[in-house]
Motif scaffolding. Structure first.
Motif, PDB file in Angstrom:
ATOM      1  N   ALA A  21      -5.179  -6.052   6.898  1.00  0.00           N
ATOM      2  CA  ALA A  21      -5.744  -6.310   5.569  1.00  0.00           C
ATOM      3  C   ALA A  21      -4.657  -6.306   4.503  1.00  0.00           C
ATOM      4  O   ALA A  21      -4.678  -7.121   3.570  1.00  0.00           O
ATOM      5  N   ARG A  22      -3.680  -5.406   4.637  1.00  0.00           N
ATOM      6  CA  ARG A  22      -2.595  -5.353   3.655  1.00  0.00           C
ATOM      7  C   ARG A  22      -1.767  -6.633   3.672  1.00  0.00           C
ATOM      8  O   ARG A  22      -1.424  -7.177   2.612  1.00  0.00           O
ATOM      9  N   LYS A  23      -1.473  -7.157   4.859  1.00  0.00           N
ATOM     10  CA  LYS A  23      -0.698  -8.398   4.946  1.00  0.00           C
ATOM     11  C   LYS A  23      -1.509  -9.586   4.450  1.00  0.00           C
ATOM     12  O   LYS A  23      -0.967 -10.498   3.812  1.00  0.00           O
ATOM     13  N   VAL A  24      -2.811  -9.579   4.726  1.00  0.00           N
ATOM     14  CA  VAL A  24      -3.676 -10.667   4.241  1.00  0.00           C
ATOM     15  C   VAL A  24      -3.690 -10.690   2.712  1.00  0.00           C
ATOM     16  O   VAL A  24      -3.640 -11.760   2.095  1.00  0.00           O
ATOM     17  N   ARG A  25      -3.751  -9.515   2.083  1.00  0.00           N
ATOM     18  CA  ARG A  25      -3.697  -9.445   0.611  1.00  0.00           C
ATOM     19  C   ARG A  25      -2.380 -10.019   0.089  1.00  0.00           C
ATOM     20  O   ARG A  25      -2.355 -10.712  -0.935  1.00  0.00           O
ATOM     21  N   GLU A  26      -1.303  -9.737   0.799  1.00  0.00           N
ATOM     22  CA  GLU A  26       0.007 -10.260   0.388  1.00  0.00           C
ATOM     23  C   GLU A  26       0.029 -11.787   0.486  1.00  0.00           C
ATOM     24  O   GLU A  26       0.522 -12.467  -0.424  1.00  0.00           O
ATOM     25  N   ILE A  27      -0.505 -12.324   1.572  1.00  0.00           N
ATOM     26  CA  ILE A  27      -0.531 -13.782   1.740  1.00  0.00           C
ATOM     27  C   ILE A  27      -1.411 -14.425   0.671  1.00  0.00           C
ATOM     28  O   ILE A  27      -1.067 -15.475   0.110  1.00  0.00           O
TER      29      ILE A  27
END
Length: 441
Positions: A21-27
């Motif tokens: 979820a953290r990486k998805v928010r970054e993308i």
């Protein structure tokens, strides 16, 4: 012991979901670096695009062999997730084959279908590895894929082979434990593929079989969670983004280019000065024509970059690339994504704010030579399985070259001058252009 395993498993699930979820928010933040663009017209056509291109893989079937192999991998990825759901629930609640009592005789049929798909995924990935590394297909071995992109592609294929092998090994060991009447191993019978593997483990002790089955179970589900968190760093993010990208694909006829309102207004104000606005802020920065960096592109252009699977169909169909020019539409998308990732690291390092780094997508990543080679034929857009549009990025960068930097070949400048002075690309006045009609009799 079981409760400790359950706690460890729940912690594993929580960590995997949190990191993903953290990486998805970054993308999502990176895609939103682009300019706003409203894309909400004709939802019926857009849903149709998504169903045909993303779900149905319509464009893939222009090349039958890779299309069939890719369909096996795609179908396996989607459908086998049903069994992964059972594995996750088993891990959380400490059960074994939770769905078996409820599905009865249907359960081994479903698992048998999953196993056939797993075997097809395994074989297809092995063939893809051969095509990439032994047959060395040209579009899969061009210079922009050297280094990490090639490693990434091979790593994903090997990972899928390992995951499918673990699934089949787990089921084969499970069957042998059923035969021994081991506790918790419900008698559901031999499955359609692992049933042929199970005899390989005949003669193993019950403890060894349980170690094999549990080891394969843990490695399989840990591998799934690792794959989930590797996905956002890989070109295989297209597994997720292909669907929204196909939905938001351009619907206008191919070859139709977007006008620039800023330029249209400049011409209008020149022709009709009374329509020019009088309340402009003299201290406001002048508008930028075209795009120099990813922040000048639209969010859809940036989603395109993240959706690219680097398959190379765009480059293989590009007439400029075919004739030895440096242009590769695939590289355009890869460069755009790389620049976004570089800006993302800059933002993270500076606590949420981008600090000018003296670089830009134009020149530092994509060269003038590449942009000038494009014939705007739309072959790259037509070839892309999910309608990614490299041409849109090329046009915006080229507009910036010409209109901001006055950077164009002499032949182009002559044509621009003729259009400005004679309202046509040719060096003849409008009156002279009519003379040929009389000369034709």
């Amino acid at each position: 012991m079981h409760i400790i395993q359950q706690i460890l498993f729940v912690l594993l699930v929580a960590a995997a979901v949190f990191l993903f979820a953290r990486k998805v928010r970054e993308i999502r933040r990176n895609i939103n670096l682009g300019k706003d663009e409203k894309i909400n017209d004709n939802p019926a056509a857009r849903w149709k695009n998504m169903l045909l291109l993303a779900f149905g893989q319509k464009k893939m079937f222009k090349r039958m062999t890779p299309a069939i192999l890719h369909f096996f991998v795609y179908a396996g990825f989607v459908i086998i997730n049903i069994e992964i759901l059972e594995i996750i629930l088993d891990g959380i609640f400490g059960t074994h084959r939770m769905f078996a009592p409820y599905l009865g005789s249907l359960y081994p049929v479903l698992i048998g279908i999953f196993e056939i798909l797993a075997a097809l995924v395994l074989v297809s990935c092995a063939i893809f590895l051969v095509r990439r590394n032994i047959l060395k297909l040209k579009r899969l071995n061009q210079s922009e894929l050297n280094g990490w992109p090639k490693t990434d592609a091979n790593a994903i294929l090997i990972t899928e082979i390992v995951l499918m092998s673990l699934l089949l090994t787990m089921n084969a060991a499970d069957f042998n434990l059923q035969q021994l009447g081991s506790e918790h191993y419900h008698p559901v019978g031999a499955f359609w593929v692992s049933g042929f593997i199970a005899p390989l483990f005949n003669g193993m002790s019950e403890g060894a079989l349980m170690g094999l089955e549990r080891g394969a179970w843990w490695l399989h589900i840990v591998g799934i969670f690792a794959f989930l968190n590797y996905l956002p760093y890989s070109k295989h993010l297209h597994i997720v983004l292909a669907f929204p990208n196909a939905y938001y694909a351009k619907l206008m006829p191919q070859g139709e280019m977007k006008n620039m309102p800023e330029i249209q207004n400049e011409v209008l104000y020149m022709m009709e000065p009374d329509k020019a606005p009088t309340d402009l802020d003299p201290n406001a920065a002048p508008p930028r024509f075209g795009a120099k960096d990813v922040t000048d592109l639209s969010w859809k252009n940036l989603m395109d970059a993240y959706s690219c699977t680097e398959c190379g169909r765009c480059t293989a169909n590009c007439p400029a690339n075919m004739t030895g020019k440096k242009l590769s539409p695939r590289k355009i998308m890869m460069d755009t994504r790389d620049r976004m990732e570089e800006m993302s690291k800059n933002i993270d390092a500076n606590k949420g704010s981008f600090v000018e780094d003296g670089k830009s997508l134009l020149h530092d990543y994509i060269t003038t030579e590449e942009l000038r080679a494009c014939t705007t034929c739309n072959a790259c857009v037509e070839a892309c399985p999910v309608s990614i549009d490299p041409l849109s990025i090329i046009l915006q960068l080229r507009r910036n070259l010409v209109m901001e930097e006055s950077n164009a070949p002499q032949e182009w400048n002559q044509m621009f001058g003729n259009i400005e002075n004679n309202m046509a690309p040719w060096k003849f006045s409008p009156d002279d252009r009519d003379k040929w009609v009389g000369e034709m009799g």
